[in-house]
Motif scaffolding. Sequence first.
Motif, PDB file in Angstrom:
ATOM      1  N   GLN A   1       0.812  -1.213   0.000  1.00 10.51           N
ATOM      2  CA  GLN A   1       0.000   0.000   0.000  1.00 10.51           C
ATOM      3  C   GLN A   1       0.849   1.269   0.000  1.00 10.51           C
ATOM      4  OE1 GLN A   1      -3.365  -0.327  -0.305  1.00 10.51           O
ATOM      5  NE2 GLN A   1      -2.874  -2.527  -0.419  1.00 10.51           N
ATOM      6  N   HIS A   2       2.139   1.106   0.302  1.00  8.79           N
ATOM      7  CA  HIS A   2       3.074   2.229   0.368  1.00  8.79           C
ATOM      8  C   HIS A   2       4.440   1.728  -0.103  1.00  8.79           C
ATOM      9  CE1 HIS A   2       5.633   5.429   2.069  1.00  8.79           C
ATOM     10  NE2 HIS A   2       4.531   6.175   2.128  1.00  8.79           N
ATOM     11  N   PRO A   3       5.253   2.582  -0.748  1.00 10.41           N
ATOM     12  CA  PRO A   3       6.576   2.118  -1.189  1.00 10.41           C
ATOM     13  C   PRO A   3       7.404   1.479  -0.085  1.00 10.41           C
ATOM     14  CG  PRO A   3       6.097   4.241  -2.182  1.00 10.41           C
ATOM     15  CD  PRO A   3       4.970   3.963  -1.222  1.00 10.41           C
ATOM     16  N   ARG A   4       7.256   1.945   1.146  1.00 10.05           N
ATOM     17  CA  ARG A   4       8.031   1.336   2.239  1.00 10.05           C
ATOM     18  C   ARG A   4       7.616  -0.113   2.499  1.00 10.05           C
ATOM     19  NH1 ARG A   4       7.017   6.572   4.294  1.00 10.05           N
ATOM     20  NH2 ARG A   4       8.882   7.898   4.263  1.00 10.05           N
ATOM     21  N   ASP A   5       6.393  -0.475   2.099  1.00  9.16           N
ATOM     22  CA  ASP A   5       5.954  -1.866   2.262  1.00  9.16           C
ATOM     23  C   ASP A   5       6.788  -2.825   1.415  1.00  9.16           C
ATOM     24  OD1 ASP A   5       3.983  -0.881   3.896  1.00  9.16           O
ATOM     25  OD2 ASP A   5       2.381  -1.025   2.392  1.00  9.16           O
ATOM     26  N   LEU A   6       7.429  -2.305   0.363  1.00  6.61           N
ATOM     27  CA  LEU A   6       8.207  -3.171  -0.527  1.00  6.61           C
ATOM     28  C   LEU A   6       9.417  -3.786   0.170  1.00  6.61           C
ATOM     29  CD1 LEU A   6       8.081  -1.011  -3.786  1.00  6.61           C
ATOM     30  CD2 LEU A   6       6.858  -3.149  -3.339  1.00  6.61           C
ATOM     31  N   ALA A   7       9.835  -3.195   1.287  1.00 12.14           N
ATOM     32  CA  ALA A   7      10.951  -3.765   2.043  1.00 12.14           C
ATOM     33  C   ALA A   7      10.621  -5.166   2.543  1.00 12.14           C
ATOM     34  CB  ALA A   7      11.311  -2.856   3.217  1.00 12.14           C
ATOM     35  N   ARG A   8       9.317  -5.458   2.660  1.00  9.71           N
ATOM     36  CA  ARG A   8       8.894  -6.787   3.125  1.00  9.71           C
ATOM     37  C   ARG A   8       8.533  -7.712   1.958  1.00  9.71           C
ATOM     38  NH1 ARG A   8       6.097  -3.157   6.415  1.00  9.71           N
ATOM     39  NH2 ARG A   8       4.124  -3.590   5.333  1.00  9.71           N
ATOM     40  N   HIS A   9       8.738  -7.235   0.741  1.00  5.09           N
ATOM     41  CA  HIS A   9       8.384  -8.020  -0.443  1.00  5.09           C
ATOM     42  C   HIS A   9       9.618  -8.492  -1.192  1.00  5.09           C
ATOM     43  CE1 HIS A   9       3.943  -7.573  -1.030  1.00  5.09           C
ATOM     44  NE2 HIS A   9       4.125  -6.643  -0.090  1.00  5.09           N
ATOM     45  N   ARG A  10       9.392  -9.395  -2.123  1.00  2.00           N
ATOM     46  CA  ARG A  10      10.412  -9.753  -3.104  1.00  2.00           C
ATOM     47  C   ARG A  10      10.303  -8.784  -4.270  1.00  2.00           C
ATOM     48  NH1 ARG A  10      12.234 -15.294  -3.335  1.00  2.00           N
ATOM     49  NH2 ARG A  10      11.589 -16.455  -1.475  1.00  2.00           N
ATOM     50  N   CYS A  11      11.417  -8.269  -4.727  1.00  4.35           N
ATOM     51  CA  CYS A  11      11.429  -7.372  -5.879  1.00  4.35           C
ATOM     52  C   CYS A  11      12.419  -7.896  -6.914  1.00  4.35           C
ATOM     53  CB  CYS A  11      11.811  -5.958  -5.464  1.00  4.35           C
ATOM     54  SG  CYS A  11      10.610  -5.185  -4.357  1.00  4.35           S
TER      55      CYS A  11
ATOM     56  N   GLY B   1       6.053 -14.499 -11.529  1.00  3.92           N
ATOM     57  CA  GLY B   1       5.748 -14.372 -10.115  1.00  3.92           C
ATOM     58  C   GLY B   1       6.959 -14.296  -9.220  1.00  3.92           C
ATOM     59  N   LEU B   2       8.132 -13.899  -9.788  1.00  3.18           N
ATOM     60  CA  LEU B   2       9.348 -13.831  -8.983  1.00  3.18           C
ATOM     61  C   LEU B   2       9.374 -12.616  -8.058  1.00  3.18           C
ATOM     62  CD1 LEU B   2      12.051 -14.941 -11.579  1.00  3.18           C
ATOM     63  CD2 LEU B   2      11.177 -16.226  -9.626  1.00  3.18           C
ATOM     64  N   GLY B   3       8.493 -11.646  -8.289  1.00  8.16           N
ATOM     65  CA  GLY B   3       8.453 -10.499  -7.402  1.00  8.16           C
ATOM     66  C   GLY B   3       7.828  -9.283  -8.060  1.00  8.16           C
ATOM     67  N   VAL B   4       7.823  -8.167  -7.320  1.00 12.44           N
ATOM     68  CA  VAL B   4       7.325  -6.897  -7.839  1.00 12.44           C
ATOM     69  C   VAL B   4       8.359  -6.338  -8.808  1.00 12.44           C
ATOM     70  CG1 VAL B   4       6.499  -4.597  -7.219  1.00 12.44           C
ATOM     71  CG2 VAL B   4       6.142  -6.513  -5.643  1.00 12.44           C
ATOM     72  N   ILE B   5       7.897  -5.756  -9.912  1.00 14.46           N
ATOM     73  CA  ILE B   5       8.808  -5.184 -10.894  1.00 14.46           C
ATOM     74  C   ILE B   5       8.430  -3.722 -11.156  1.00 14.46           C
ATOM     75  CG2 ILE B   5       9.215  -7.412 -11.994  1.00 14.46           C
ATOM     76  CD1 ILE B   5       7.431  -6.516 -14.307  1.00 14.46           C
ATOM     77  N   GLN B   6       9.401  -2.962 -11.609  1.00 18.13           N
ATOM     78  CA  GLN B   6       9.177  -1.584 -12.042  1.00 18.13           C
ATOM     79  C   GLN B   6       9.815  -1.437 -13.419  1.00 18.13           C
ATOM     80  OE1 GLN B   6      11.046   2.271 -10.318  1.00 18.13           O
ATOM     81  NE2 GLN B   6       9.076   2.098  -9.249  1.00 18.13           N
ATOM     82  N   MET B   7       8.956  -1.284 -14.433  1.00 21.63           N
ATOM     83  CA  MET B   7       9.443  -1.299 -15.809  1.00 21.63           C
ATOM     84  C   MET B   7       8.618  -0.332 -16.646  1.00 21.63           C
ATOM     85  SD  MET B   7      11.472  -2.151 -18.204  1.00 21.63           S
ATOM     86  CE  MET B   7      12.636  -3.077 -17.200  1.00 21.63           C
ATOM     87  N   THR B   8       9.074  -0.117 -17.873  1.00 13.74           N
ATOM     88  CA  THR B   8       8.443   0.853 -18.764  1.00 13.74           C
ATOM     89  C   THR B   8       7.013   0.467 -19.110  1.00 13.74           C
ATOM     90  OG1 THR B   8       9.495  -0.321 -20.594  1.00 13.74           O
ATOM     91  CG2 THR B   8      10.585   1.658 -19.794  1.00 13.74           C
ATOM     92  N   ASP B   9       6.197   1.503 -19.246  1.00 16.43           N
ATOM     93  CA  ASP B   9       4.776   1.340 -19.558  1.00 16.43           C
ATOM     94  C   ASP B   9       4.582   0.531 -20.840  1.00 16.43           C
ATOM     95  OD1 ASP B   9       2.103   1.626 -20.224  1.00 16.43           O
ATOM     96  OD2 ASP B   9       2.008   3.751 -19.803  1.00 16.43           O
ATOM     97  N   TYR B  10       5.394   0.830 -21.886  1.00 22.26           N
ATOM     98  CA  TYR B  10       5.143   0.174 -23.173  1.00 22.26           C
ATOM     99  C   TYR B  10       5.375  -1.335 -23.120  1.00 22.26           C
ATOM    100  CZ  TYR B  10      10.232   0.147 -24.019  1.00 22.26           C
ATOM    101  OH  TYR B  10      11.583  -0.056 -23.930  1.00 22.26           O
ATOM    102  N   LEU B  11       6.157  -1.815 -22.141  1.00 17.84           N
ATOM    103  CA  LEU B  11       6.361  -3.252 -21.992  1.00 17.84           C
ATOM    104  C   LEU B  11       5.322  -3.904 -21.083  1.00 17.84           C
ATOM    105  CD1 LEU B  11      10.259  -3.584 -21.703  1.00 17.84           C
ATOM    106  CD2 LEU B  11       8.802  -4.398 -23.567  1.00 17.84           C
ATOM    107  N   LEU B  12       4.659  -3.108 -20.243  1.00 15.28           N
ATOM    108  CA  LEU B  12       3.747  -3.686 -19.245  1.00 15.28           C
ATOM    109  C   LEU B  12       2.272  -3.468 -19.525  1.00 15.28           C
ATOM    110  CD1 LEU B  12       5.586  -2.846 -15.882  1.00 15.28           C
ATOM    111  CD2 LEU B  12       5.511  -5.033 -17.097  1.00 15.28           C
ATOM    112  N   HIS B  13       1.920  -2.428 -20.311  1.00 19.86           N
ATOM    113  CA  HIS B  13       0.498  -2.070 -20.398  1.00 19.86           C
ATOM    114  C   HIS B  13      -0.372  -3.192 -20.963  1.00 19.86           C
ATOM    115  CE1 HIS B  13       1.579  -1.116 -24.591  1.00 19.86           C
ATOM    116  NE2 HIS B  13       0.303  -1.274 -24.851  1.00 19.86           N
ATOM    117  N   LYS B  14       0.170  -3.962 -21.941  1.00 16.15           N
ATOM    118  CA  LYS B  14      -0.653  -5.037 -22.514  1.00 16.15           C
ATOM    119  C   LYS B  14      -0.876  -6.161 -21.503  1.00 16.15           C
ATOM    120  CE  LYS B  14       3.137  -7.620 -24.731  1.00 16.15           C
ATOM    121  NZ  LYS B  14       3.669  -8.117 -26.030  1.00 16.15           N
ATOM    122  N   HIS B  15       0.138  -6.432 -20.667  1.00 22.74           N
ATOM    123  CA  HIS B  15       0.002  -7.478 -19.644  1.00 22.74           C
ATOM    124  C   HIS B  15      -0.986  -7.043 -18.561  1.00 22.74           C
ATOM    125  CE1 HIS B  15       3.226  -9.663 -21.533  1.00 22.74           C
ATOM    126  NE2 HIS B  15       4.087  -8.680 -21.339  1.00 22.74           N
TER     127      HIS B  15
END
Length: 315
Positions: A173-183, A229-243
């Motif tokens: 729910q917040h970027p700090r929550d990502l510390a508890r996630h796989r990225c 499902g290996l984790g949260v990702i941050q990538m360009t819109d043009y590669l992710l929008h269709k997914h």
Amino acid sequence: MEVFIQVVDAGGFSRAAENMQLPKATVSTLIQQLETALSVKLLHRTTRQVTVTADGAAYYERCLQILTDVKEAEESLSRTRLSPSGRLRVDTPTGLSSEILVPALPAFFERYPDIQLELGCSDRPVDLIEEGVDCAVRGGHLVDSTLIARRIGVLNFLTCAAPAYLEKYGTPQHPRDLARHRCVNYFSAKTGKIYDWDFNRDGERIEVPMPGVIALNDSNAYVQAGLAGLGVIQMTDYLLHKHVGEGRMVQVLPDWSTDPLPVHIVYPQNRHLSAKVRVFVEWVAELFDSHPAMRIRPPAHASATAAPTLMMETA
């Protein structure tokens, strides 16, 4: 003169011969004939490298200007400006090639049927001079170089995860929550540096390294890691929008934005901008300007510029 310039730029006979698609023996013979005709030693040759002499450096600069003048004279008397032709070597990032450039190429060849395009697809920044590349599309900020750069768009980013991952680990729910996630992290193919993630909302800015069990340096493989499902990702819109649109990925932290990165097309400043390079630059700029994923979105931190400027090569 053309062979001499290629040898100096490439730093050797083998690479110059490869770039010009000539036998190495032919390149060596032409340089020897040139030195004999001029009665001047242009190059120092050792078993390890080829370097230019002081006379050779002065001659190199004159050759560049002479060949530019010849090229301009030929083009002014021919149909080259109207129908550019010949081999064009271009280097582009993997994701931009597969998702945006390659699908649009039929329209490019319909407009310019006499150009033979050699399209290198890699997230590794190439040395345009050494590898004989006419121009390259670069994403990200640029560092010191002798390249001319024209800004043609921006990269917008999304933060996403596969539904199966969120079902197992929950939704941050917040970027700090990502510390508890796989990225899933991304590292530079040039420096090996893992890129930090950044988030902005209502004046609050967070830029932190993310925990992860895997890091990749290829954008397409990076997206596949997210889909797996290996984790949260941050990538360009043009590669992710269709997914995202098809439900294979879910955008998380949608009320947080990420700094867009500029996209440039770059080419050597000591080269005459031939008709085939010029039309490709214009076509790519037109293509990106019409692509919704490549436009600057409000709030914008900078505006795109159409004017070419002396910029820096990507890190």
